[in-house]
Motif scaffolding. Structure first.
Motif, PDB file in Angstrom:
ATOM      1  N   PRO A 111       0.805  -1.231   0.000  1.00  0.00           N
ATOM      2  CA  PRO A 111       0.000   0.000   0.000  1.00  0.00           C
ATOM      3  C   PRO A 111       0.834   1.275   0.000  1.00  0.00           C
ATOM      4  O   PRO A 111       0.506   2.238  -0.710  1.00  0.00           O
ATOM      5  N   LEU A 112       1.923   1.316   0.761  1.00  0.00           N
ATOM      6  CA  LEU A 112       2.747   2.527   0.785  1.00  0.00           C
ATOM      7  C   LEU A 112       3.546   2.663  -0.507  1.00  0.00           C
ATOM      8  O   LEU A 112       3.713   3.778  -1.016  1.00  0.00           O
ATOM      9  N   VAL A 113       4.043   1.550  -1.064  1.00  0.00           N
ATOM     10  CA  VAL A 113       4.747   1.626  -2.346  1.00  0.00           C
ATOM     11  C   VAL A 113       3.833   2.219  -3.407  1.00  0.00           C
ATOM     12  O   VAL A 113       4.212   3.141  -4.145  1.00  0.00           O
ATOM     13  N   ALA A 114       2.621   1.696  -3.498  1.00  0.00           N
ATOM     14  CA  ALA A 114       1.680   2.162  -4.514  1.00  0.00           C
ATOM     15  C   ALA A 114       1.351   3.636  -4.332  1.00  0.00           C
ATOM     16  O   ALA A 114       1.291   4.405  -5.317  1.00  0.00           O
ATOM     17  N   THR A 115       1.162   4.060  -3.084  1.00  0.00           N
ATOM     18  CA  THR A 115       0.822   5.450  -2.808  1.00  0.00           C
ATOM     19  C   THR A 115       1.970   6.379  -3.165  1.00  0.00           C
ATOM     20  O   THR A 115       1.763   7.457  -3.744  1.00  0.00           O
ATOM     21  N   CYS A 116       3.200   5.995  -2.833  1.00  0.00           N
ATOM     22  CA  CYS A 116       4.364   6.820  -3.162  1.00  0.00           C
ATOM     23  C   CYS A 116       4.574   6.892  -4.667  1.00  0.00           C
ATOM     24  O   CYS A 116       4.898   7.960  -5.203  1.00  0.00           O
ATOM     25  N   ALA A 117       4.407   5.771  -5.361  1.00  0.00           N
ATOM     26  CA  ALA A 117       4.553   5.774  -6.817  1.00  0.00           C
ATOM     27  C   ALA A 117       3.552   6.721  -7.450  1.00  0.00           C
ATOM     28  O   ALA A 117       3.866   7.443  -8.408  1.00  0.00           O
ATOM     29  N   GLU A 118       2.341   6.756  -6.932  1.00  0.00           N
ATOM     30  CA  GLU A 118       1.298   7.626  -7.475  1.00  0.00           C
ATOM     31  C   GLU A 118       1.566   9.094  -7.162  1.00  0.00           C
ATOM     32  O   GLU A 118       1.298   9.980  -7.990  1.00  0.00           O
ATOM     33  N   ALA A 119       2.114   9.369  -5.969  1.00  0.00           N
ATOM     34  CA  ALA A 119       2.312  10.751  -5.517  1.00  0.00           C
ATOM     35  C   ALA A 119       3.644  11.346  -5.945  1.00  0.00           C
ATOM     36  O   ALA A 119       3.889  12.533  -5.696  1.00  0.00           O
ATOM     37  N   GLY A 120       4.517  10.548  -6.562  1.00  0.00           N
ATOM     38  CA  GLY A 120       5.838  11.058  -6.917  1.00  0.00           C
ATOM     39  C   GLY A 120       6.729  11.241  -5.707  1.00  0.00           C
ATOM     40  O   GLY A 120       7.608  12.109  -5.686  1.00  0.00           O
ATOM     41  N   THR A 121       6.519  10.415  -4.687  1.00  0.00           N
ATOM     42  CA  THR A 121       7.265  10.494  -3.423  1.00  0.00           C
ATOM     43  C   THR A 121       8.321   9.398  -3.376  1.00  0.00           C
ATOM     44  O   THR A 121       8.035   8.249  -3.699  1.00  0.00           O
ATOM     45  N   ASP A 122       9.525   9.738  -2.974  1.00  0.00           N
ATOM     46  CA  ASP A 122      10.578   8.736  -2.847  1.00  0.00           C
ATOM     47  C   ASP A 122      10.248   7.784  -1.697  1.00  0.00           C
ATOM     48  O   ASP A 122       9.774   8.201  -0.638  1.00  0.00           O
ATOM     49  N   TYR A 123      10.548   6.510  -1.915  1.00  0.00           N
ATOM     50  CA  TYR A 123      10.173   5.444  -0.985  1.00  0.00           C
ATOM     51  C   TYR A 123      11.411   4.638  -0.627  1.00  0.00           C
ATOM     52  O   TYR A 123      12.237   4.315  -1.484  1.00  0.00           O
ATOM     53  N   LEU A 124      11.526   4.278   0.663  1.00  0.00           N
ATOM     54  CA  LEU A 124      12.642   3.457   1.156  1.00  0.00           C
ATOM     55  C   LEU A 124      12.113   2.373   2.072  1.00  0.00           C
ATOM     56  O   LEU A 124      11.193   2.609   2.861  1.00  0.00           O
ATOM     57  N   ASP A 125      12.728   1.183   2.007  1.00  0.00           N
ATOM     58  CA  ASP A 125      12.392   0.134   2.966  1.00  0.00           C
ATOM     59  C   ASP A 125      13.618  -0.714   3.264  1.00  0.00           C
ATOM     60  O   ASP A 125      14.722  -0.447   2.761  1.00  0.00           O
ATOM     61  N   LEU A 126      13.414  -1.745   4.075  1.00  0.00           N
ATOM     62  CA  LEU A 126      14.479  -2.666   4.465  1.00  0.00           C
ATOM     63  C   LEU A 126      14.237  -4.059   3.902  1.00  0.00           C
ATOM     64  O   LEU A 126      14.771  -5.039   4.409  1.00  0.00           O
TER      65      LEU A 126
END
Length: 407
Positions: A111-126
């Motif tokens: 859900p957060l990956v999809a939301t960031c991809a849509e919003a143009g927001t950089d995403y990081l995880d482990l």
């Protein structure tokens, strides 16, 4: 209290959002360590916030962080829940970088990956889960390319030391030549409940992981006129390392291969092999037997639940235990008539240094001038030397141990 630093220069991503970095899952075991690192080391002027679904836990964490830096008493607290799409949209719309420690990612991450991809927001995880990373490429890479979002997975011990360590090694060798690199991992560390849960989930889904990997290979363009290989030999005695080499079935070589495919600096023919380095043969036998048993138990739901209950999510080694942990990854590279040995080393790999890597990656994406990239990219491709420099200043060592001009 951290040393005062000048207001950072933010990257120009075409917007001016309220926050530079939002840490999601901040009250979990690794999330708390990451928050503590940011409290101690985020530069003055960096606008960061905590996000999670339990406000009471966030309030207690903020009070704890204020003991590290009194300015943290004013940290914004954001509601974010993977089952509440509106909360995730609000978080993504208001920040440049969203960093999450909420795993297993296959269960909670999309859900957060999809939301960031849509919003143009950089995403990081482990994420060290190959199936999850491949699914996110298949489902969200193209949209992130369109919006300019950078989706960066595996920004902890999986796989920053290996990805940046190979890049560091490649830079010591001639350009335009076929290159071969081997990585040998040695460490002392402990597992948290969350890490163990992620491992069991991955082991229980080997068929799905293989199928998703095949789908990604069919969909992902290959570098024209270049060859990339990340295969490892069977367990063997390595003359170079002077130890037994056991292939590591982690996501790390896949990440290295994707960096090599994206960056021509890795040469026209690049090969990488990834191993655990072990001094004694009985230890090798024990490791292989233990991995086989865990793999077998992971296929049985009752056994998997029983194993998960022994190390609950949210738990992990205490500070005293982490202080005695360490890692060293040694790389042997050759090409163009030259040979080089390098090493990346640091402290507690699973938690202390992982929190440092995630936090510095978030600051790097938010504040540093970086190459223009978008879509699903690796740490080496998205941040490369800028992140290496940050980690060196933070105490993770990148060193050339030896050079040999004649192979």
């Amino acid at each position: 209290m951290p040393t005062a630093q000048p207001t950072p220069r933010r990257n120009d991503r075409g917007d001016d959002r309220e926050h530079d970095v939002v840490l999601f899952g901040a009250t979990g075991f690794t999330g708390r360590l990451t928050a503590e690192y940011l409290a101690a080391h985020a530069p003055g002027g960096c606008r960061w916030a905590l996000a999670g679904r339990n406000r009471e836990k966030l309030l207690r964490l903020r009070e704890h962080l204020a003991g590290i830096d009194p300015a943290c008493a004013e940290l914004p607290l954001l509601h974010a829940d993977v089952t509440d799409p509106a909360s995730l949209r609000a978080v993504a719309a208001g920040t440049r970088v969203a960093a999450t420690t909420v795993g297993p990612y296959l269960r909670h991450g999309e859900p957060l990956v999809a939301t960031c991809a849509e919003a143009g927001t950089d995403y990081l995880d482990l994420a060290g889960e190959p199936e999850f990373v491949d699914l996110m490429y298949l489902r969200h890479h193209l949209r992130a390319r369109e919006t300019g979002a950078r989706l960066v997975h595996s920004a902890g011990f999986d796989s920053v030391p290996h990805d940046l360590g190979v890049l560091y090694t490649v830079r010591q060798l001639p350009e335009g030549a076929p290159l071969r690199t081997e990585g040998f991992v040695r460490l002392r560390g402990d597992a948290s409940g969350g890490t163990f849960d992620s491992l069991l989930t991955a082991f229980s889904r080997l068929r799905q992981t293989a199928r998703t990997g095949q789908e990604r290979r069919r969909a992902e363009p290959r570098p024209a006129g270049r060859r990339i290989s990340t295969r490892a030999d069977r367990p063997h005695r390595s003359r170079a390392a002077g130890m037994w080499a056991v292939p590591l079935p982690t996501i790390d070589p896949q990440v290295v291969g994707r960096s090599a495919a994206a960056l021509e600096r890795y040469g026209p023919d690049f090969r990488y092999s990834h191993y655990l380095a072990v001094r004694r043969l009985p230890v090798v036998a024990g490791l292989l037997a233990g991995a086989g048993a865990l793999l077998a138990f992971a296929q049985l739901p009752p056994a998997r639940r029983a194993l998960s209950a022994r190390l609950a999510p949210g738990t992990g080694p205490d500070a005293e235990r982490r202080a005695g942990n360490w890692f060293k990854v040694r790389f042997y590279g050759e090409g163009g008539g030259q040979r080089v040995v390098t090493q990346v080393s640091g402290g507690d790999p699973g938690y202390g240094e992982t929190a440092k890597m995630l936090a510095e990656s978030a600051l790097c994406l938010a504040l540093d001038e970086l190459p223009e990239t978008s879509g699903q990219v690796t740490t080496a491709v998205a941040m490369g030397d800028a992140l290496t420099g940050r980690l060196e200043r933070a105490g993770i060592a990148f060193r050339v141990l030896s050079r040999d001009g004649e192979v």
